[in-house]
Design a protein around this motif. Structure first.
Motif, mmCIF file in Angstrom:
data_model
loop_
_atom_site.group_PDB
_atom_site.id
_atom_site.type_symbol
_atom_site.label_atom_id
_atom_site.label_comp_id
_atom_site.label_asym_id
_atom_site.label_seq_id
_atom_site.Cartn_x
_atom_site.Cartn_y
_atom_site.Cartn_z
ATOM 1 N N ARG A 1 6.550 6.143 -11.318
ATOM 2 C CA ARG A 1 5.449 6.884 -11.932
ATOM 3 C C ARG A 1 5.051 8.122 -11.128
ATOM 4 O O ARG A 1 4.703 9.156 -11.688
ATOM 5 C CB ARG A 1 4.248 5.931 -12.076
ATOM 6 N N THR A 2 5.124 8.027 -9.770
ATOM 7 C CA THR A 2 4.577 9.097 -8.929
ATOM 8 C C THR A 2 5.612 9.813 -8.062
ATOM 9 O O THR A 2 5.343 10.905 -7.576
ATOM 10 C CB THR A 2 3.515 8.520 -7.963
ATOM 11 N N GLY A 3 6.753 9.166 -7.808
ATOM 12 C CA GLY A 3 7.725 9.719 -6.863
ATOM 13 C C GLY A 3 7.436 9.334 -5.423
ATOM 14 O O GLY A 3 8.226 9.639 -4.533
ATOM 15 N N HIS A 4 6.319 8.644 -5.180
ATOM 16 C CA HIS A 4 5.997 8.188 -3.821
ATOM 17 C C HIS A 4 6.957 7.056 -3.455
ATOM 18 O O HIS A 4 7.109 6.104 -4.219
ATOM 19 C CB HIS A 4 4.543 7.699 -3.736
ATOM 20 N N ASP A 5 7.554 7.141 -2.259
ATOM 21 C CA ASP A 5 8.582 6.145 -1.924
ATOM 22 C C ASP A 5 8.433 5.554 -0.520
ATOM 23 O O ASP A 5 9.394 5.070 0.061
ATOM 24 C CB ASP A 5 9.976 6.753 -2.085
ATOM 25 N N PHE A 42 0.856 -1.187 0.000
ATOM 26 C CA PHE A 42 0.000 0.000 0.000
ATOM 27 C C PHE A 42 0.887 1.231 0.000
ATOM 28 O O PHE A 42 1.814 1.331 0.809
ATOM 29 C CB PHE A 42 -0.879 0.035 1.253
ATOM 30 N N CYS A 43 0.597 2.167 -0.859
ATOM 31 C CA CYS A 43 1.334 3.420 -0.852
ATOM 32 C C CYS A 43 0.966 4.192 0.411
ATOM 33 O O CYS A 43 -0.207 4.299 0.776
ATOM 34 C CB CYS A 43 0.996 4.248 -2.094
ATOM 35 N N ALA A 44 1.975 4.707 1.109
ATOM 36 C CA ALA A 44 1.745 5.436 2.361
ATOM 37 C C ALA A 44 1.861 6.941 2.182
ATOM 38 O O ALA A 44 1.829 7.680 3.166
ATOM 39 C CB ALA A 44 2.724 4.955 3.428
ATOM 40 N N ALA A 45 1.991 7.402 0.940
ATOM 41 C CA ALA A 45 2.070 8.847 0.708
ATOM 42 C C ALA A 45 0.727 9.489 1.036
ATOM 43 O O ALA A 45 -0.335 8.915 0.759
ATOM 44 C CB ALA A 45 2.448 9.128 -0.745
ATOM 45 N N SER A 46 0.774 10.659 1.610
ATOM 46 C CA SER A 46 -0.441 11.359 2.006
ATOM 47 C C SER A 46 -1.352 11.571 0.795
ATOM 48 O O SER A 46 -0.918 12.074 -0.246
ATOM 49 C CB SER A 46 -0.074 12.704 2.631
ATOM 50 N N GLY A 47 -2.594 11.149 0.910
ATOM 51 C CA GLY A 47 -3.573 11.357 -0.145
ATOM 52 C C GLY A 47 -3.568 10.304 -1.239
ATOM 53 O O GLY A 47 -4.434 10.311 -2.105
ATOM 54 N N CYS A 48 -2.624 9.391 -1.221
ATOM 55 C CA CYS A 48 -2.568 8.338 -2.245
ATOM 56 C C CYS A 48 -3.159 7.061 -1.652
ATOM 57 O O CYS A 48 -2.775 6.639 -0.565
ATOM 58 C CB CYS A 48 -1.145 8.080 -2.704
ATOM 59 N N GLU A 49 -4.077 6.460 -2.353
ATOM 60 C CA GLU A 49 -4.724 5.254 -1.833
ATOM 61 C C GLU A 49 -4.482 4.055 -2.742
ATOM 62 O O GLU A 49 -5.256 3.097 -2.731
ATOM 63 C CB GLU A 49 -6.219 5.513 -1.661
ATOM 64 N N ARG A 86 7.535 0.363 -9.614
ATOM 65 C CA ARG A 86 6.832 1.026 -10.720
ATOM 66 C C ARG A 86 6.048 2.237 -10.222
ATOM 67 O O ARG A 86 6.042 3.289 -10.876
ATOM 68 C CB ARG A 86 5.882 0.035 -11.419
ATOM 69 N N HIS A 87 5.422 2.117 -9.053
ATOM 70 C CA HIS A 87 4.650 3.225 -8.492
ATOM 71 C C HIS A 87 5.574 4.396 -8.161
ATOM 72 O O HIS A 87 5.237 5.556 -8.447
ATOM 73 C CB HIS A 87 3.896 2.764 -7.242
ATOM 74 N N THR A 88 6.727 4.108 -7.584
ATOM 75 C CA THR A 88 7.695 5.168 -7.276
ATOM 76 C C THR A 88 8.151 5.844 -8.561
ATOM 77 O O THR A 88 8.235 7.075 -8.628
ATOM 78 C CB THR A 88 8.906 4.594 -6.513
#
Ligand SMILES: [Zn+2]
Length: 68
Positions: free
Chosen positions: A55-59, A26-33, A51-53
């Motif tokens: 695409r979005t930079g969420h890490d 699960f992505c733990a970045a604020s606002g990302c579900e 792949r999610h990182t």
């Protein structure tokens, strides 16, 4: 005052050897579900994180391991 009858029974919670283990990230970045959805292979959930990182930079991620 009411009365209650309590019954106790022995039980064990453990992994059933013949069942599958599922991994979900699960992505733990604020606002990302977003999540990887349950995957049979741990590497598949990890690959989704990469792949999610990309695409979005969420890490930052949480991981759940589900066994039956
Ligand atoms: Zn995210």
């Amino acid at each position: 005052m009411s009365r209650a009858i309590l019954r106790y029974m022995r039980h064990t919670i453990r992994h059933e050897p013949d069942s599958e283990v599922l991994y979900e990230a699960f992505c733990a970045a604020s606002g990302c579900e977003e999540s990887s959805d349950p995957q049979l292979a741990q590497e598949a959930a990890q690959d989704w994180c990469l792949r999610h990182t990309g695409r979005t930079g969420h890490d930052l991620f949480r991981r759940a391991v589900i066994d039956g």
